[in-house]
Enzyme design. Structure first.
Site, PDB file in Angstrom:
ATOM      1  N   HIS A 152       9.779  -4.215  -7.572  1.00 32.70           N
ATOM      2  CA  HIS A 152       9.405  -3.266  -8.620  1.00 32.70           C
ATOM      3  C   HIS A 152      10.245  -1.987  -8.701  1.00 32.70           C
ATOM      4  O   HIS A 152      10.147  -1.234  -9.672  1.00 32.70           O
ATOM      5  CB  HIS A 152       7.931  -2.878  -8.462  1.00 32.70           C
ATOM      6  CG  HIS A 152       7.191  -2.776  -9.762  1.00 32.70           C
ATOM      7  ND1 HIS A 152       7.747  -2.224 -10.897  1.00 32.70           N
ATOM      8  CD2 HIS A 152       5.945  -3.160 -10.120  1.00 32.70           C
ATOM      9  CE1 HIS A 152       6.860  -2.267 -11.892  1.00 32.70           C
ATOM     10  NE2 HIS A 152       5.770  -2.840 -11.443  1.00 32.70           N
TER      11      HIS A 152
ATOM     12  N   TYR B  40      -6.443   3.360 -13.412  1.00 30.02           N
ATOM     13  CA  TYR B  40      -5.035   3.452 -13.800  1.00 30.02           C
ATOM     14  C   TYR B  40      -4.723   2.300 -14.745  1.00 30.02           C
ATOM     15  O   TYR B  40      -5.068   1.157 -14.462  1.00 30.02           O
ATOM     16  CB  TYR B  40      -4.199   3.329 -12.521  1.00 30.02           C
ATOM     17  CG  TYR B  40      -2.695   3.386 -12.678  1.00 30.02           C
ATOM     18  CD1 TYR B  40      -1.973   4.500 -12.241  1.00 30.02           C
ATOM     19  CD2 TYR B  40      -1.964   2.313 -13.204  1.00 30.02           C
ATOM     20  CE1 TYR B  40      -0.585   4.552 -12.334  1.00 30.02           C
ATOM     21  CE2 TYR B  40      -0.579   2.359 -13.303  1.00 30.02           C
ATOM     22  CZ  TYR B  40       0.106   3.478 -12.856  1.00 30.02           C
ATOM     23  OH  TYR B  40       1.482   3.528 -12.956  1.00 30.02           O
TER      24      TYR B  40
END
Length: 609
Positions: free
Chosen positions: A323, A437
């Site tokens: 990522h 989130y």
């Protein structure tokens, strides 16, 4: 277009709005005080410095550097903590799901994508704030003939933004190298070979020739067939486990590995176009699929590569990606193109004969020399890995009563409904509203990354409490009104985030700047409420694509849920993970109940307690 730095006063207002549902009155007042003194004191100075610094660095965005550092300085294992997965739908022509056929076709399609990208022929993706106006053929024809420096203005007129493509070059020939303190991203675009993992063995062969042309599909097929027919037993010490280790531990072991005569082999792994993982078993069901593509057994993935393309025995395929280098947008684009190309213009058919070529010469099996320290390192990594993945539970639901079409007819944002359902579910299960989130891409801007949408609001809290605690007190009409308020507010938050107007990245950048300048951490960041809002118990991410079957990731905190979801035209899918502190099955039952209640309220029915 450059990523804007929000006004400090806007950031503080947005931050307080997000804190409101998470704090009691006393805590909220304290946090307000911290905010006030930050806004008028050290925060103001840091913000001015950030703006000045940004003006001097027009080639990038204010978040790009700090964000790379955040990922690369993290010392936790990248498995589960960072790497997500996205699984492809099966090939609609079932006989093309044969492992060798699909591996060949996907490899060729991936290299075709690489060639298109490097030739500068990949059309920019466009983010549509108002799809009705801009996602049209006329707009696409028009924008194609505008020079890239100006195309942005044309897009701006209709609220459509060509997405930043600066991450794409790291899709290929790239890896994350473990280093003490901070890892490095490495790319070598000259390399022409593919890395293939099978049963923990490493193989490389060229997929591009000297002139940069794709090697014949029948040759690639022959080489993959050769690898699939290798009957050597799995290695006693599978090297791949090392990529699952703590980054400092792995950095030290890698140093030993390189100095022990494995430098050349490691360079082959690092520079390979990408890593293709061929698994020796079929996929049983979607839960097995999630576990296998998210972490597997640790022997047949090189988690440091920018991505691993995983293909199981039955042709089930997925991408697991590192990522730090990039976000879901770039990977999803690649995945969509590979799916489309490999299913609509496959390089080989199930009847195709592999080329008559000597694969034993073309394919090189990498051998690693392991001393006792490395063998111990591998065994320790295996123990840690096995113990960790054992604690992860994954489960999913498919809610069949309706999806995007039905909700849009009701003038409700489908995403807001899914997020409201998560809030209702957690309230029902644990009796509270917690930090939540939702990621949102800011790729509409040069070197944009992501911004956070904060789905837990005073509106979702009020609405959840009405549904969960006292549904009999409200008429369906009143519940509908509350849902509309949630939807409107969620829509506003989403638009703000996409346009770089959230608060999370701005506060993060100010904190990063303070640390970089050696300034003591401002009080705002020491406030327990700041720690709590960044301890995201509900971490959510959505993706939608005709190529994707399912996606998922692990929770970002030990007591959290990792919620991957997709809202289809007529159904909603949720793929959720957790560690032992939380019960996924029960959470999903609560999500299902929440969705049923929402749909009942929309249809004017009574809510059952």
């Amino acid at each position: 277009m450059r990523l804007p730095i929000p006004k400090l006063e806007d950031t503080i207002k947005r931050y307080l709005r997000a804190q409101k549902p998470l704090l009691d009155d006393g805590q909220f007042r304290k946090t307000e005080q911290f905010c006030k003194s930050f806004e008028n004191g050290i925060g103001k100075q840091l913000h001015e410095q950030l703006v000045a610094q940004d003006k001097q660095n027009k080639h990038t965005s204010y978040i790009s550097g700090p964000w790379f550092d955040m990922y690369l300085c993290a010392r936790d294992s990248i498995v589960l903590n960072f790497n997500p997965f996205m699984a492809f739908n099966p090939d609609p022509k079932s006989e093309y799901n044969d492992q060798l056929t699909r591996a060949t076709n996907m490899t060729v399609s991936a290299i075709r994508f690489l060639k298109t990208l490097r030739a500068g022929l990949l059309e920019p993706e466009v983010f549509h704030l108002n799809p009705a106006k801009s996602d049209t053929d006329t707009f696409k024809r028009l924008i194609r003939f505008v020079p890239s420096s100006l195309s942005w203005y044309g897009a701006y007129l209709v609220n459509a933004y060509p997405l930043d493509m600066s991450q794409y070059f790291r899709l290929f020939n790239s890896t994350r190298l473990p280093k003490p303190i901070q890892d490095e991203l490495f790319t070598n675009e000259k390399a022409r070979h593919l890395l293939v993992l099978r049963k923990g063995h490493f193989y490389v062969f060229d997929v591009l020739d000297q002139d940069g042309n794709i090697v014949g599909a029948s040759e690639i097929q022959a080489h993959l067939k050769y690898i699939l027919s290798d009957s050597s037993p799995a290695p006693e010490f599978p090297l791949a486990y090392l990529t699952t280790e703590n980054r400092d531990v792995w950095a030290e072991l890698r140093r030993k590995l390189a100095s022990g005569g494995n430098e050349e082999a490691l360079r082959k792994v690092d520079s390979a176009v990408f890593c293709l993982c061929l698994d020796d078993f079929p996929i049983k069901d979607l839960i097995h699929l999630s576990h296998n593509m998210l972490h597997g057994d640790g022997t047949n993935r090189w988690f440091d590569k920018s991505f691993n393309l995983i293909i199981a025995k039955d042709g089930t395929a997925a991408i697991n990606f590192e990522h730090a280098w990039g976000d879901g947008v770039a990977v999803l684009r690649f995945l969509n193109e590979v799916f489309k190309d490999s299913t609509q213009a496959p390089a080989v058919t199930p009847q195709s004969q592999p080329a008559r070529t000597d694969s034993s010469v073309a394919v090189q099996k990498l051998n690693f020399k392991l001393n006792d320290a490395l063998k111990t390192g591998i065994s320790t990594a295996k123990e840690k890995f096995d113990a960790t993945v054992k604690t992860l539970t994954v489960d999913l639901i498919q809610f069949q009563r309706g999806g995007k079409e039905f909700l849009k007819k009701q003038k409700l944002s489908p995403d807001s409904v899914a997020q409201l359902a998560f809030q209702m579910a957690f309230l029902r299960q644990y009796g509270q509203t917690v930090a939540t989130y939702e990621s949102c891409s800011t790729a509409a801007f040069k070197h944009g990354r992501t911004e956070t949408i904060r789905p837990a609001s005073i509106f979702t809290k009020r609405c959840s409490q009405a549904f969960v605690r006292e549904p009999s007190k409200y008429s369906a009409g009143e519940l509908q009104q509350m849902m509309t308020k949630c939807s409107t507010y969620h829509g506003q938050l989403t638009k703000e985030a996409a346009m770089g107007q959230g608060f999370d990245r701005h506060l993060f950048a100010l904190r990063y700047l303070a640390a970089a300048k050696g300034i003591a951490l401002p009080e705002l960041y020491l406030d327990p409420a700041y720690g709590q809002i960044n301890h995201n118990i509900l971490s959510t991410s959505t993706l939608n694509s005709p190529a994707v079957n399912i996606g998922g990731f692990a929770p970002v905190v030990p007591d959290g849920f990792g919620i991957g979801y997709a809202i289809h035209d007529n159904w909603i899918g949720c793929n959720v993970s957790s560690y032992p502190g939380r019960n996924v099955r029960e959470f999903l039952q609560c999500v299902e109940k929440a969705l049923e209640d929402i749909f009942d309220a929309i249809e004017g029915k009574c809510i059952k307690t």
